[in-house]
Design an enzyme around this catalytic site. Structure first.
Site, PDB file in Angstrom:
ATOM      1  N   HIS A   1       0.814  -1.215   0.000  1.00 25.04           N
ATOM      2  CA  HIS A   1       0.000   0.000   0.000  1.00 25.04           C
ATOM      3  C   HIS A   1       0.854   1.275   0.000  1.00 25.04           C
ATOM      4  O   HIS A   1       0.345   2.358  -0.287  1.00 25.04           O
ATOM      5  CB  HIS A   1      -0.989  -0.001   1.171  1.00 25.04           C
TER       6      HIS A   1
ATOM      7  N   SER B   1       4.593   2.645   7.893  1.00 28.53           N
ATOM      8  CA  SER B   1       4.224   1.491   7.077  1.00 28.53           C
ATOM      9  C   SER B   1       5.396   1.024   6.229  1.00 28.53           C
ATOM     10  O   SER B   1       6.044   1.813   5.550  1.00 28.53           O
ATOM     11  CB  SER B   1       3.045   1.844   6.163  1.00 28.53           C
TER      12      SER B   1
ATOM     13  N   ASP C   1       0.127  -7.646   1.474  1.00 27.87           N
ATOM     14  CA  ASP C   1       0.564  -6.248   1.563  1.00 27.87           C
ATOM     15  C   ASP C   1       2.092  -6.145   1.569  1.00 27.87           C
ATOM     16  O   ASP C   1       2.662  -5.318   2.273  1.00 27.87           O
ATOM     17  CB  ASP C   1      -0.019  -5.572   2.812  1.00 27.87           C
TER      18      ASP C   1
END
Length: 467
Positions: free
Chosen positions: A107, A210, A137
């Site tokens: 992402h 992230s 992911d």
């Protein structure tokens, strides 16, 4: 004086008991990178999305303004007024090989036209996207370089709940921020993340973290920080990381072939709650209840049936239903999986040849059409036989469609007109007449299961008849 001395000794002992992260941070930080992306968007795609920043603190306002899409020139050949803007995003990553392979989240780089990796010496390199896997992911990037600093990879299977862990990343764009905490839980299942047994921590993870690494106290990467649970938009004590064992398996497949192969059974499963466990005669709520078996899928060919409760797969107990896809997903196409199931109260072993997970999910057409003979019953629902066309479209040999829901148990459990009932009280329903007969014999004050198809998705529902 003695009391003061004792307090000093206690404080010293407590300080010595707390972990020291300084060496870990010094050694690991050079291999942690900042990742920024750019994506060209037409002006109309972002029009009206610029919030009012007046009144915010200057530092926060400046950061948000830098992070927002910026006005740019109109793209050549684009219609007048359709100017291009650049959407930017920030994330983290880490170098896993001296020749420049980088791990991050899908992402972070999804939809990017350009990916820039900033190293610890603040030099920036353009990155090539090697491959991504949205299901876990995980994304693999490649930058040009040699003798680059790398992280040490650990074994996420050896992690224990309660041990210290540390994250390094770029929250809100602040490079190489280190935050610490403990492992709160392992094997967490999150909605829409079927193939990842997440590591839950209380490490402070915020936007920008992230894709960054999660380290154990030996300085080894044990996870990729991926998600947070939040109501405020920021850290609330619930952070989730992809286990490094899962991430590296994905990364190696992406590097080798550009895609990830996973095992697949071709079933729709659901959790076994207390009421379902009672209705199926189980001692406790555990396992994966088979709500749907896809036509010509591996499970159908191997003899798995609707209503089977899978308790064990290849020697691994299925406590939560999410345990099954994680186990099967790690298998290769053509390999065998042995399933221990409960069928009609009896234990049964099945050997099934695993298939390859399709790129897109298979869904059956929803039932919708005119009914034939109607039948009412004490569930408070009016049903009708399925037409031949409906049975063919749903791949059913029986079943009934709900035409009307009155007051009663059916209304209380949320049944709706158009729902298709295929099983009642662990019995397959062949017709409206059969449904009425089975309904007459339902037990009182005991959980009864009902299998329903709604918009192609099957699930078991439980209810009790009190009268």
């Amino acid at each position: 004086m003695a009391a003061v001395l004792m307090l000093g000794q206690v404080a010293t002992a407590q300080a010595e008991a707390l972990p020291d992260f300084t060496t870990l941070v010094e050694q690991a930080s050079p291999a942690v990178v900042n990742i920024s992306t750019r994506q060209k968007l037409p002006d109309r795609a972002v029009a009206g999305q610029m919030p009012d920043l007046e009144g915010l603190p200057p530092m926060l306002r400046e950061f948000l303004e830098r992070s927002m899409p910026n006005q740019g020139p109109r793209a050549p050949g684009s219609p007048k007024g359709d100017r291009q803007r650049e959407a930017q995003s920030l994330g983290s990553g880490f170098i896993i090989s001296a020749d420049g392979y980088v791990l991050t989240n899908n992402h972070v780089v999804e939809g990017a036209d350009e990916i820039l990796v900033r190293l610890s010496d603040r030099s920036e390199l353009k990155a090539k996207l090697v491959g991504t896997d949205p299901r876990t992911d995980v994304a693999v990037l490649k930058i040009e370089g040699k003798d680059l600093p790398t992280v040490k990879l650990g074994d996420s299977e050896k992690l224990k709940v309660g041990e210290w862990v540390l994250a390094i990343g770029s929250p809100f764009g602040f490079d190489h921020s280190a935050t610490k905490g403990i492992v709160s839980a392992k094997g967490r299942s999150l909605p829409n993340d079927t193939y990842v047994p997440f590591i839950q921590t209380d490490v402070a993870i915020n936007p920008g973290n992230s894709g960054g690494p999660l380290f154990n106290m030996s300085g080894e990467v044990v996870g990729i920080n991926s998600q947070i649970f939040t109501r405020s938009g920021g850290f609330m004590g619930l952070s989730f990381a992809i286990p490094i064992n899962v991430a590296m398996d994905v990364a190696n497949q992406l590097k080798a072939g550009g895609k990830v192969n996973r095992g697949w059974l071709g079933v729709v499963i659901q959790e076994v709650n207390k009421d379902l466990a009672e209705s199926f005669g189980l001692d406790k709520p555990a396992g994966a209840l088979v709500a749907q078996v896809l036509e010509d899928g591996p499970a159908a060919k191997g003899g798995l049936q609707v209503g089977d409760v899978i308790l064990n797969a290849n020697g691994h107990p299925i406590v939560m239903s999410a345990d099954l896809p994680q186990i099967v997903g790690n298998l290769k196409d053509g390999s065998k999986v042995q399933l221990d199931v409960i069928r009609e109260g009896k234990r049964k072993m099945l050997d099934i040849t695993v298939g390859a997970l399709p790129d897109e999910g298979q869904e059956m057409a929803a039932a919708d059409g005119a009914g034939a003979e109607r039948s009412s019953n004490r569930l408070g629902v009016s049903v009708a036989d399925l037409t031949a066309e409906q049975q063919k479209s749903l791949d059913l040999k029986g079943g009934v469609i709900i035409k009307e829901v009155q007051e009663g148990p059916a209304s209380l459990i949320g049944l709706q007109p158009g729902d298709v009932i295929t099983h009642l009280n662990n019995q397959a329903i062949s017709s409206a007449k059969n449904f009425t007969e089975v309904a007459k014999g339902l037990p009182k004050n005991r959980s009864v299961s009902l299998r329903v198809l709604r918009q192609g998705r099957a699930s078991f529902i439980t209810f009790k008849l009190a009268e």
